[in-house]
Write an enzyme that holds these catalytic residues in place. Structure first.
Site, PDB file in Angstrom:
ATOM      1  N   TRP A 229       0.783  -1.146   0.104  1.00 26.87           N
ATOM      2  CA  TRP A 229      -0.045  -0.008  -0.132  1.00 26.87           C
ATOM      3  C   TRP A 229       0.748   1.276   0.073  1.00 26.87           C
ATOM      4  O   TRP A 229       0.451   2.356  -0.147  1.00 26.87           O
ATOM      5  CB  TRP A 229      -0.990   0.112   1.193  1.00 26.87           C
ATOM      6  CG  TRP A 229      -0.289  -0.308   2.690  1.00 26.87           C
ATOM      7  CD1 TRP A 229       0.076  -1.492   3.052  1.00 26.87           C
ATOM      8  CD2 TRP A 229       0.784   0.682   3.145  1.00 26.87           C
ATOM      9  NE1 TRP A 229       0.852  -1.181   4.471  1.00 26.87           N
ATOM     10  CE2 TRP A 229       1.201  -0.154   4.272  1.00 26.87           C
ATOM     11  CE3 TRP A 229       1.028   2.157   3.272  1.00 26.87           C
ATOM     12  CZ2 TRP A 229       2.037   0.444   5.303  1.00 26.87           C
ATOM     13  CZ3 TRP A 229       1.579   2.622   4.278  1.00 26.87           C
ATOM     14  CH2 TRP A 229       2.378   1.804   5.160  1.00 26.87           C
ATOM     15  N   ASN A 230       1.989   1.222   0.387  1.00 28.12           N
ATOM     16  CA  ASN A 230       2.716   2.271   0.423  1.00 28.12           C
ATOM     17  C   ASN A 230       3.190   2.949  -0.581  1.00 28.12           C
ATOM     18  O   ASN A 230       3.391   4.539  -0.927  1.00 28.12           O
ATOM     19  CB  ASN A 230       4.090   2.301   1.376  1.00 28.12           C
ATOM     20  CG  ASN A 230       5.071   1.334   1.044  1.00 28.12           C
ATOM     21  OD1 ASN A 230       4.740   0.411  -0.059  1.00 28.12           O
ATOM     22  ND2 ASN A 230       6.527   1.470   1.579  1.00 28.12           N
TER      23      ASN A 230
ATOM     24  N   LYS B 196      -2.116  -9.024  -7.616  1.00 27.38           N
ATOM     25  CA  LYS B 196      -2.978  -8.581  -6.501  1.00 27.38           C
ATOM     26  C   LYS B 196      -2.350  -7.480  -5.791  1.00 27.38           C
ATOM     27  O   LYS B 196      -1.529  -7.389  -5.305  1.00 27.38           O
ATOM     28  CB  LYS B 196      -2.884  -9.861  -5.392  1.00 27.38           C
ATOM     29  CG  LYS B 196      -4.010  -9.680  -4.373  1.00 27.38           C
ATOM     30  CD  LYS B 196      -3.670 -10.418  -3.027  1.00 27.38           C
ATOM     31  CE  LYS B 196      -2.963  -9.498  -2.165  1.00 27.38           C
ATOM     32  NZ  LYS B 196      -3.533  -8.282  -1.656  1.00 27.38           N
ATOM     33  N   PRO B 197      -3.063  -6.256  -5.691  1.00 25.26           N
ATOM     34  CA  PRO B 197      -2.753  -5.157  -5.176  1.00 25.26           C
ATOM     35  C   PRO B 197      -2.965  -5.284  -3.691  1.00 25.26           C
ATOM     36  O   PRO B 197      -3.697  -6.007  -3.117  1.00 25.26           O
ATOM     37  CB  PRO B 197      -3.439  -4.037  -5.842  1.00 25.26           C
ATOM     38  CG  PRO B 197      -4.756  -4.538  -6.145  1.00 25.26           C
ATOM     39  CD  PRO B 197      -4.536  -6.073  -6.547  1.00 25.26           C
TER      40      PRO B 197
ATOM     41  N   GLY C   2       6.923  -6.172   0.068  1.00 22.82           N
ATOM     42  CA  GLY C   2       6.151  -6.046   1.190  1.00 22.82           C
ATOM     43  C   GLY C   2       6.951  -6.398   2.318  1.00 22.82           C
ATOM     44  O   GLY C   2       8.032  -6.349   2.411  1.00 22.82           O
ATOM     45  N   SER C   3       6.461  -6.994   3.524  1.00 23.29           N
ATOM     46  CA  SER C   3       6.850  -7.107   4.551  1.00 23.29           C
ATOM     47  C   SER C   3       7.925  -8.227   4.360  1.00 23.29           C
ATOM     48  O   SER C   3       7.583  -9.434   3.830  1.00 23.29           O
ATOM     49  CB  SER C   3       6.012  -7.233   5.669  1.00 23.29           C
ATOM     50  OG  SER C   3       5.292  -8.338   5.493  1.00 23.29           O
TER      51      SER C   3
ATOM     52  N   GLU D 206      11.085  -7.942  -2.417  1.00 22.73           N
ATOM     53  CA  GLU D 206      11.709  -6.639  -2.014  1.00 22.73           C
ATOM     54  C   GLU D 206      10.975  -6.402  -0.847  1.00 22.73           C
ATOM     55  O   GLU D 206       9.803  -6.018  -0.845  1.00 22.73           O
ATOM     56  CB  GLU D 206      11.428  -5.547  -3.179  1.00 22.73           C
ATOM     57  CG  GLU D 206      12.240  -4.337  -3.129  1.00 22.73           C
ATOM     58  CD  GLU D 206      11.591  -3.314  -2.355  1.00 22.73           C
ATOM     59  OE1 GLU D 206      11.671  -3.081  -1.194  1.00 22.73           O
ATOM     60  OE2 GLU D 206      10.882  -2.482  -2.869  1.00 22.73           O
ATOM     61  N   LEU D 207      11.730  -6.670   0.330  1.00 25.69           N
ATOM     62  CA  LEU D 207      11.209  -6.576   1.670  1.00 25.69           C
ATOM     63  C   LEU D 207      11.472  -5.444   2.365  1.00 25.69           C
ATOM     64  O   LEU D 207      11.814  -4.389   1.941  1.00 25.69           O
ATOM     65  CB  LEU D 207      11.701  -8.115   2.262  1.00 25.69           C
ATOM     66  CG  LEU D 207      11.148  -9.235   1.328  1.00 25.69           C
ATOM     67  CD1 LEU D 207      11.899 -10.426   2.044  1.00 25.69           C
ATOM     68  CD2 LEU D 207       9.686  -9.285   1.050  1.00 25.69           C
TER      69      LEU D 207
ATOM     70  N   CYS E  63      10.150   1.519   2.313  1.00 24.82           N
ATOM     71  CA  CYS E  63      11.184   0.583   2.804  1.00 24.82           C
ATOM     72  C   CYS E  63      12.425   1.268   2.567  1.00 24.82           C
ATOM     73  O   CYS E  63      13.493   0.381   3.386  1.00 24.82           O
ATOM     74  CB  CYS E  63      10.879  -0.547   1.986  1.00 24.82           C
ATOM     75  SG  CYS E  63      10.924  -0.509   0.343  1.00 24.82           S
TER      76      CYS E  63
ATOM     77  N   GLU F 205      11.707  -1.787  11.815  1.00 26.80           N
ATOM     78  CA  GLU F 205      11.672  -0.932  10.842  1.00 26.80           C
ATOM     79  C   GLU F 205      10.464   0.371  11.256  1.00 26.80           C
ATOM     80  O   GLU F 205       9.512  -0.368  11.772  1.00 26.80           O
ATOM     81  CB  GLU F 205      10.918  -1.494   9.442  1.00 26.80           C
ATOM     82  CG  GLU F 205      10.947  -0.927   8.132  1.00 26.80           C
ATOM     83  CD  GLU F 205      10.683  -1.838   6.991  1.00 26.80           C
ATOM     84  OE1 GLU F 205       9.933  -2.889   7.291  1.00 26.80           O
ATOM     85  OE2 GLU F 205      10.660  -1.477   5.957  1.00 26.80           O
TER      86      GLU F 205
HETATM   87  P1  ADP Z   1       2.799  -4.230   4.751  1.00 27.38           P
HETATM   88  O1  ADP Z   1       3.327  -4.473   6.264  1.00 27.38           O
HETATM   89  O2  ADP Z   1       3.667  -3.088   4.031  1.00 27.38           O
HETATM   90  O3  ADP Z   1       1.144  -3.996   4.688  1.00 27.38           O
HETATM   91  P2  ADP Z   1       2.426  -6.808   3.969  1.00 27.38           P
HETATM   92  O4  ADP Z   1       3.502  -7.743   3.575  1.00 27.38           O
HETATM   93  O5  ADP Z   1       1.566  -7.141   5.162  1.00 27.38           O
HETATM   94  O6  ADP Z   1       3.160  -5.494   4.037  1.00 27.38           O
HETATM   95  O7  ADP Z   1       1.717  -6.647   2.662  1.00 27.38           O
HETATM   96  C1  ADP Z   1       2.194  -6.501   1.392  1.00 27.38           C
HETATM   97  C2  ADP Z   1       1.080  -7.270   0.340  1.00 27.38           C
HETATM   98  O8  ADP Z   1       1.099  -8.653   0.909  1.00 27.38           O
HETATM   99  C3  ADP Z   1      -0.344  -6.830   0.357  1.00 27.38           C
HETATM  100  O9  ADP Z   1      -0.946  -6.910  -0.742  1.00 27.38           O
HETATM  101  C4  ADP Z   1      -0.860  -7.700   1.216  1.00 27.38           C
HETATM  102  O10 ADP Z   1      -2.478  -7.778   0.813  1.00 27.38           O
HETATM  103  C5  ADP Z   1      -0.307  -8.898   0.898  1.00 27.38           C
HETATM  104  N1  ADP Z   1       0.000 -10.296   1.742  1.00 27.38           N
HETATM  105  C6  ADP Z   1      -0.326 -10.165   2.982  1.00 27.38           C
HETATM  106  N2  ADP Z   1      -0.258 -11.239   3.707  1.00 27.38           N
HETATM  107  C7  ADP Z   1      -0.012 -12.339   2.723  1.00 27.38           C
HETATM  108  C8  ADP Z   1       0.004 -13.700   2.526  1.00 27.38           C
HETATM  109  N3  ADP Z   1      -0.099 -14.305   3.570  1.00 27.38           N
HETATM  110  N4  ADP Z   1       0.223 -14.216   1.456  1.00 27.38           N
HETATM  111  C9  ADP Z   1       0.461 -13.330   0.312  1.00 27.38           C
HETATM  112  N5  ADP Z   1       0.118 -11.985   0.207  1.00 27.38           N
HETATM  113  C10 ADP Z   1      -0.195 -11.394   1.318  1.00 27.38           C
END
Ligand code: ADP
Length: 479
Positions: free
Chosen positions: A154-155, A178-179, A232-233, A254-255, A288, A383
């Site tokens: 989302w960022n 998948k956004p 993402g995370s 990219e974490l 990030c 972070e």
């Molecule tokens: P943030 O902490 O920046 O929100 P996330 O890693 O939770 O990062 O989210 C990044 C993306 O990963 C989003 O699109 C979120 O919906 C997706 N996401 C979250 N959990 C899962 C999962 N278990 N498997 C696949 N995608 C996921």
């Protein structure tokens, strides 16, 4: 939502060139005032399977187009992003919260990846290698991997998408995206423009869902998907990596990051302060590559902080739609709670509050400076993803390199100084994928973006970015 082109606000998912309804939907809210921005289709594993199938069917015809043809279509998509940048930025700010000027910057930055990879499509060169015998010849070709499952955060609701989709499409791959469930409207607007640009049905699909793990599972377990690209995370990156292991899929991750920002005593303090404010408070600290740990050499520590204070004080918080806002809201309550917890932990361990420190209304948090930060604080290890600048004091080069590397993350690092020999030593010593030297503006379509250690692997942007979507095939000839 008040847009010039209302068509850009889509509520349905985009599969095989069609706008698809779902039985269920989920609500998207404006993080600034918690108002509803509307409902979006909530898809599950079945619809994701269909999207993957559509992407697979579209793959061969798409990859068989000439690179020039794919390039022309991508350029059209890029031009449309520029044409509609104001609407795209409005959607982005309303669903994500960042100041409108930053959102506009993100749209232009995101489009630059489409332009770059439209060009790179034409430069997917092979190799000819001397053979292992007089009668042997070796040639190398690079081929599109196939269907890509992309998951974005989302960022950067728009640019994280173009950074993946543009190189994938340029290479000849097709994509199911998948956004983030927090910011799906930006993704759907890009899909609308992709449709208008003439990207054929099935080549780019957007699956919106509030059930991220189900979609992720489908991407990872479906044999038709050949590549997973995730931003993402680190927590979710690890889940996807282990799920993708089952089918030995290619993965780019990219974490998270824990960027050190080092100021040596021969640095220009003014430039360092300016870079620090930019890299710390962009997107309210929610990127990030945001500066996370500010290390200032002893002799200039007090001077640095006293110059930092007025700059941080001047950052106006508020609605991203107001022109003078520099720091918008945090994304949600969890982000607010985590920011507060990090602050309280640091204060309880001896950090001094130099500026800010207050939760304002809603999800707004005051830009904050802490001095006397120490390595035993949570703020050193985690972070931050919030507007807190924690400043540490160091004495020697060796000490600061050790401190900077004392983390599982390895995405971006920054340092300021003038001594050229030290610049080389420090740049080489930092265990990071990206190092900014007297600058924090490190990200562009021209430069490879990505990390080491638990910040992930794979690169986005630059000549390296397209190789994430290509397989190398060697052909050995007997003549
Ligand atoms: P943030 O902490 O920046 O929100 P996330 O890693 O939770 O990062 O989210 C990044 C993306 O990963 C989003 O699109 C979120 O919906 C997706 N996401 C979250 N959990 C899962 C999962 N278990 N498997 C696949 N995608 C996921």
């Amino acid at each position: 939502m008040n847009l010039t082109n209302q068509q850009l606000l889509q509520h349905q998912a985009f599969i095989n060139g069609e706008w698809v309804k779902a039985e269920k939907s989920f609500e998207v809210k404006n993080p600034y005032d918690n108002t509803s921005l509307g409902e979006v289709a909530d898809l599950g594993a079945e619809e994701t399977k269909l999207a993957i199938e559509a992407a697979e069917n579209a793959f061969i015809p798409w990859k068989n187009l000439t690179a020039s043809k794919r390039s022309r279509i991508l350029k059209k998509w890029c031009a449309l992003q520029h044409k509609h940048k104001k609407d795209l930025a409005t959607i982005l700010t309303l669903e994500q919260g960042k100041p409108y000027a930053e959102a506009l910057g993100e749209i232009v930055y995101g489009a630059s990846f489409v332009e770059w990879f439209a060009e790179e499509a034409k430069r997917v060169y092979g190799d000819v290698i001397p053979g292992h015998g007089n009668d042997k010849r070796i040639t190398i070709i690079k081929q599109a991997i196939g269907v890509v499952g992309a998951i974005t955060p989302w960022n950067f609701p728009s640019a994280m998408i173009t950074r993946k989709v543009a190189p994938a499409l340029a290479a000849g791959c097709t994509v199911v995206l998948k956004p983030s469930e927090l910011t799906p409207f930006s993704a759907l607007a890009l899909a609308k423009l992709a449709e208008e640009a003439g990207i054929p049905p099935g080549v780019f699909n957007v699956v919106t869902s509030a059930k991220a793990s189900i979609i992720g599972q489908e991407f990872c377990s479906n044999p038709k998907v050949k590549k997973i690209s995730f931003t993402g995370s680190t927590r979710v990156g690890k889940i996807l990596l282990s799920q993708a292991a089952e089918g030995v899929k290619k993965v780019s991750l990219e974490l998270g990051g824990n960027a050190p920002f080092i100021v040596f005593d021969d640095a220009s303090i003014e430039e360092a302060v300016a870079g620090c404010v930019d890299s710390k408070f962009r997107n309210a600290g929610q990127t990030c590559i945001c500066t996370n740990r500010i290390f200032v050499q002893e002799g200039i520590y007090d001077a640095f902080i006293s110059k930092l204070i007025p700059k941080v004080k001047a950052l106006k918080t508020g609605s991203g739609m107001e022109v003078d806002t520099k720091v918008g809201p945090l994304i949600n309550m969890a982000a607010l709670e985590s920011t507060k917890a990090l602050l309280n932990d640091a204060l309880s361990k001896g950090a001094k509050m130099v500026e800010g420190g207050n939760h304002l209304e809603g999800l707004l948090f005051e830009p904050t400076i802490l001095s006397e930060a120490q390595a035993n604080m949570d703020i050193f290890k985690k972070e931050i993803f919030g507007p807190i600048a924690a400043v540490y004091k160091f004495q020697t080069e060796d000490e600061v390199i050790r401190l900077a590397n004392d983390t599982n993350y390895g995405l971006a690092a920054y340092f300021y100084g003038r001594d050229y020999a030290r610049i080389w030593r420090v740049a080489e010593g930092l265990e990071y994928g990206m190092v900014g030297i007297n600058t924090t503006l490190i990200s562009s379509s021209l430069s490879p973006f990505g990390g080491v250690k638990e910040s992930g692997f794979g690169r986005e942007g630059s000549k390296y970015g397209i190789s994430e979507y290509l397989n190398i095939k060697s052909m050995v000839w007997k003549i």
